[in-house]
Design a protein around this motif. Sequence first.
Motif, short mmCIF file in Angstrom:
data_model
loop_
_atom_site.label_atom_id
_atom_site.label_comp_id
_atom_site.label_asym_id
_atom_site.label_seq_id
_atom_site.Cartn_x
_atom_site.Cartn_y
_atom_site.Cartn_z
N ASP A 123 0.91 -1.32 -0.01
CA ASP A 123 -0.02 -0.06 0.09
C ASP A 123 0.71 1.27 0.06
O ASP A 123 0.84 2.28 -0.66
N GLN A 124 1.88 1.37 0.66
CA GLN A 124 2.67 2.32 1.05
C GLN A 124 3.45 2.67 -0.54
O GLN A 124 3.50 3.69 -1.07
N ALA A 125 3.84 1.69 -1.12
CA ALA A 125 4.54 1.79 -2.60
C ALA A 125 3.56 2.30 -3.54
O ALA A 125 3.97 3.37 -4.32
N VAL A 126 2.15 1.73 -3.47
CA VAL A 126 1.37 2.29 -4.39
C VAL A 126 0.92 3.66 -4.08
O VAL A 126 0.71 4.33 -5.04
N GLU A 127 1.15 4.03 -2.83
CA GLU A 127 0.67 5.70 -2.49
C GLU A 127 1.80 6.40 -2.98
O GLU A 127 1.58 7.45 -3.61
N GLU A 128 3.19 5.93 -2.72
CA GLU A 128 4.18 6.74 -3.24
C GLU A 128 4.06 6.86 -4.84
O GLU A 128 4.29 7.95 -5.35
N THR A 129 3.53 5.79 -5.57
CA THR A 129 3.61 5.84 -7.05
C THR A 129 2.57 6.88 -7.26
O THR A 129 2.64 7.63 -8.24
N ILE A 130 1.33 6.89 -6.88
CA ILE A 130 0.31 7.58 -6.87
C ILE A 130 0.60 9.25 -6.89
O ILE A 130 0.20 9.93 -7.59
#
Length: 179
Positions: free
Chosen positions: A52-59
């Motif tokens: 989730d953290q990686a996805v949020e950073e990408t977003i």
Amino acid sequence: MKKDKRKQSKLLIVSTLVPLVLLLIVGYIYIGPLFGLPSVGSLFQENRSGVDQAVEETIAELEQEIIQLQTQLRETENELAVMSSASQQSEEETGVQESASVPSQMNGPTDQENRLRSVVNTYKEMSSKRAAAIIDELPFEEAFSHVQAMDESLRASIIGRLPAEKGAELIERLANEGG
């Protein structure tokens, strides 16, 4: 006979080992957390939080890139509008030089009115979203004169796309000065 005993011993081992393994698994799941062992759900949640953290950073990175691209688009649109206006002005100046030899009529439109009409025609050729972005960047007095010179349908579509505060100011001034 030896085969029967071996079969029975394997069967006995399997029949005791399988329930024992199941009992250990069930005990770990239900009783383990009571003794401070991590639950199975928390093991999966830790992995999920990293994802989730990686996805949020990408977003967040993609949103930043979108903002930068929108800014570049606005700048390019403004440059295009300026170039278009400049080219039209030069065309008008060429036309004025050609018509200088012809005597002007007393009731004819002035040079400034011709330029304003030309600018309004430029707005007609643009999408209302682009025209609103350009008008939003203009000083208020200049934006007002441009909007005042437009016909009502063009004016409505462009003012509708402006930020509410600037649109309200323009409409208020149009109502006060009649436009």
